[in-house]
Each structure stands twice: as C-alpha cells, then as structure tokens.
Design a protein around this motif. Structure first.
Motif, mmCIF file in Angstrom:
data_model
loop_
_atom_site.group_PDB
_atom_site.id
_atom_site.type_symbol
_atom_site.label_atom_id
_atom_site.label_comp_id
_atom_site.label_asym_id
_atom_site.label_seq_id
_atom_site.Cartn_x
_atom_site.Cartn_y
_atom_site.Cartn_z
ATOM 1 N N GLN A 141 0.974 -0.863 0.396
ATOM 2 C CA GLN A 141 -0.130 -0.437 -0.129
ATOM 3 C C GLN A 141 0.690 1.538 0.147
ATOM 4 O OE1 GLN A 141 -3.871 0.043 2.354
ATOM 5 N NE2 GLN A 141 -3.352 -2.036 3.164
ATOM 6 N N THR A 142 0.891 2.297 -0.551
ATOM 7 C CA THR A 142 1.358 3.312 -1.278
ATOM 8 C C THR A 142 0.013 4.315 0.538
ATOM 9 O OG1 THR A 142 1.895 3.152 -3.110
ATOM 10 C CG2 THR A 142 2.142 5.497 -2.102
ATOM 11 N N LYS A 195 0.162 8.367 1.926
ATOM 12 C CA LYS A 195 0.481 9.397 1.405
ATOM 13 C C LYS A 195 -0.593 10.717 2.376
ATOM 14 C CE LYS A 195 1.200 12.820 -2.357
ATOM 15 N NZ LYS A 195 1.537 13.613 -3.916
ATOM 16 N N SER A 236 5.565 10.627 2.040
ATOM 17 C CA SER A 236 4.632 9.678 1.594
ATOM 18 C C SER A 236 5.252 8.229 1.178
ATOM 19 C CB SER A 236 4.113 9.427 -0.258
ATOM 20 O OG SER A 236 5.372 9.550 -0.260
ATOM 21 N N THR A 291 -4.222 8.373 2.626
ATOM 22 C CA THR A 291 -4.418 8.050 1.830
ATOM 23 C C THR A 291 -3.809 6.867 1.661
ATOM 24 O OG1 THR A 291 -3.453 9.198 0.167
ATOM 25 C CG2 THR A 291 -5.692 10.102 0.188
ATOM 26 N N THR A 292 -5.139 5.919 0.724
ATOM 27 C CA THR A 292 -3.660 4.704 0.075
ATOM 28 C C THR A 292 -4.197 4.286 -0.522
ATOM 29 O OG1 THR A 292 -4.314 2.273 1.124
ATOM 30 C CG2 THR A 292 -5.624 3.244 1.448
ATOM 31 N N MET A 293 -3.622 4.067 -1.310
ATOM 32 C CA MET A 293 -3.545 3.630 -2.755
ATOM 33 C C MET A 293 -2.805 1.688 -3.116
ATOM 34 S SD MET A 293 -3.914 4.991 -6.146
ATOM 35 C CE MET A 293 -1.617 5.588 -6.211
ATOM 36 N N LYS A 332 -7.087 5.749 -7.993
ATOM 37 C CA LYS A 332 -7.497 6.866 -7.385
ATOM 38 C C LYS A 332 -6.835 6.372 -5.421
ATOM 39 C CE LYS A 332 -11.451 10.718 -6.334
ATOM 40 N NZ LYS A 332 -12.265 10.219 -6.857
ATOM 41 N N PRO A 333 -6.098 7.412 -5.195
ATOM 42 C CA PRO A 333 -6.417 6.900 -3.650
ATOM 43 C C PRO A 333 -7.908 7.051 -3.331
ATOM 44 C CG PRO A 333 -5.581 8.611 -4.643
ATOM 45 C CD PRO A 333 -5.558 8.252 -5.452
ATOM 46 N N SER A 334 -7.446 6.165 -2.018
ATOM 47 C CA SER A 334 -8.993 5.976 -0.629
ATOM 48 C C SER A 334 -8.327 6.965 0.137
ATOM 49 C CB SER A 334 -9.725 5.034 -1.042
ATOM 50 O OG SER A 334 -8.731 3.842 0.042
#
Length: 339
Positions: A45-46, A48, A87, A117-119, A125-127
C-alpha cells in the motif's frame, strides 16, 4: 461448501490520529512526535499525507499583551506542521514510523488538517483513510522581575575603603512552560547565578553586585547598564535596567581660567568666580598657588602678588561660594600660575 468473503475498511492499523495536539510550545523550536502505522494486509500500500489548505482553522484574535494567544496569518509557504516522510510504500506485514513536526516563528494558535490516503497496486485513485487535525499554541519564553529596575548609590567617606554593594531581586517564570536562560551584565556589575531554569510560576532570587572600586577616576556621576536575559535555544532577549550613582567630594567652577589681562603697574585687579558643591557631603577646601615655570628675576613670593579670599572654608551640599582673586601688578612682569 465454498465460502467467499470480502472485507470492508482498511488493513492499515494505528492509534487514533483524528487529533494531534502539540499543546503549548515555544516558538523557534522544533517539536516532534512519532506515530507507528502498520500494514496488516496482503498487498503493498502506498500511503500519502495530504495537507488540506482549505481546512486550516484559526481561532478568533486575542490580545497577546493579556497573556493569551493570537491567531497566526500565514502564507502558503509558511506551514507550521509537517510530516516526514510525506509518502511511503508499505509492504504487507510491515510498519513505518511517521514524524509529525511543529515549528513556528510567530506567537499564536493554529490548526491544520491532513488526510492520510492509501492506494494499492491496480488502483487508479487513492482512497482516504482518515483525517487528522493538527493543532498547537506557540508562545515565547517570558519572565518577570519583582521590581522594575535596580539602583545603587556609593557615597565616598573619608578614611573608609570602598567595598562592593549587593542587592537582590526575584525572577518569576511567567509562561506555562519550563524556561531556561542565562544572565549577563557589564562591569562594574556582576550577577549570580548566571544560569537559571524555572518551572512555570517558579521563582529564583539573583544577587547583583555593584563594585565602586572599578571606577578609575574620583568624579561623581551616574552609570546605567542592562542585565541581559538570553533564553536557551531561543532568539528572544529581555533586559533589566541597573543604575548606579557615584558620589565623591567634587567642586565645580563657573570659570576654568582667571585672566587678569593687562594691568597697570602697582595697581590691583580683582576677578571672582563661583564655586559650587554638587556633592552629597560638605567639602572643606584650601587654596594654594603653584607656578608652571621659574621666574629667576623675581624675588617676591606669590602670596604677595596674588591673593585669594576666602583662602579656606567649608561648602555645604548645593551651596555656591564666591571666590575673589586679586592681582598686584609688578613692573613689566607676566605671571602664569595655577591655583
């Protein structure tokens, strides 16, 4: 029986970060808090952090002079709160420490909102995971003295050696944080102790010493110096005024030269001056004459050529005494003497 399930929510785990309150802290000083965030899922998971500029909140103005805080007006590049790293790619079953930093050069209270946020791989699209409100109240270190200033007076006394004079003053911490500072003052003053740390509302008594022996001449006068308060790891400086008066037995004259000019032979000319005692003590005086050079052709003593009235006396503090100088002119003779 085949069972299928799909979870909802996030596999990112951490403590409640809805509010990050730094409390009260000094300006010009970095305050750092760390938080551990863990990825308990099976995918990278990214993460940010995104600052919500439109989410900044500032309280209503309050007067700094009353000891309360004011709001801070800042440009886009003057952010008080920052997050490091901003991030990161977090592998499964791993965690990361984020540093939350607060720093301000201005006094006041401020709030800033961040969104984490995570993606995951394949997502476009990040959530949003959650929103965090960062807040802090920034103040400058401050102390107060038990008196507005300090004054010394040294009065000369006959056959009494000069000695240092000490006075005490209390210093009270007037800010809600522990404050550390150093004290410094120029001579003829010294201060002890030189380094102090005070808890909120704490008090310390310092001693300021005045040494009149450090004055090289014996003229009355006044001196004023600043006791400097230099705060530890902070650019703010405060001062406290320290005054001293030197009182010696001095005399002032309204003339520095008595010029009789050209005088006819065998005549007398008189010139007077006013002598004032500006000192705090009576002054006993005696006049006498000395020559700058020898007059080999003259045999008459000076006291037959010049006369001073009164020759001796006592001048009380503030009194003005009129002194008369008389010159009896000899034949074609010039004199240059000191009285």
């Amino acid at each position: 029986v085949k069972l299928k399930a799909r979870g909802i929510g996030s596999t990112i785990v951490c403590k409640d970060l809805s509010k990050i309150d730094f409390g009260t802290l000094f300006t010009h000083k970095n305050q750092i808090e760390e938080v551990f965030i863990e990825n308990k899922g099976r995918k990278i998971q990214t993460l940010k952090w995104v600052r919500k500029e439109e989410g900044k909140k500032r309280p209503a103005d309050k007067s700094e002079s009353s000891g309360s805080l004011t709001n801070i007006s800042r440009g886009d590049n003057q952010n008080v709160f920052n997050i490091y790293p901003e991030s990161v790619e977090l592998p499964p079953r791993n965690g990361v420490y984020f540093q939350f930093k607060a720093f301000s050069t201005e006094v006041g209270s401020i709030q800033e909102q961040f969104t984490l946020t995570t993606m995951t791989a394949g997502e476009r699209k990040p959530s949003s995971l959650f929103n965090s409100m960062f807040e802090g109240s920034f103040i400058k270190p401050s102390i107060t003295f038990s008196k507005k200033s300090m004054s010394f007076q040294y009065v000369w006394q006959k056959d009494v050696d000069a000695a240092p004079i000490n006075q005490e003053v209390d210093i009270i911490a007037s800010c809600p944080l522990t404050v550390s500072f150093s004290l410094f003052i120029e001579g003829p003053f010294t201060v002890t102790p030189e380094n102090i740390t005070l808890e909120p509302n704490g008090k310390s008594t310092i001693v300021i010493e005045f040494d009149p022996r450090k004055k090289e001449d014996l003229y009355s006068g006044n001196i004023s110096e600043k006791l400097w308060i230099k705060y530890l790891k902070h650019p703010k400086n405060d001062t406290f005024t320290v005054n001293a008066e030197f009182c010696y037995p001095n005399i002032t004259f309204d003339k520095s030269i008595i010029n009789f000019g050209a005088v006819m032979n065998d005549t007398i000319k008189r010139v007077s001056l006013n002598m004032t005692n500006p000192s705090l003590m009576p002054i006993e005086y005696t006049w006498f004459l000395t020559e700058d050079r020898e007059e080999t052709a003259r045999t008459e003593p000076l006291n037959e050529i010049f006369d001073i009235l009164p020759l001796r006396g006592i001048v009380e503090p503030g009194q003005v005494e009129n002194i008369e100088f008389s010159y009896f002119a000899l034949f074609n003779t010039k004199f240059d003497v000191n009285a």
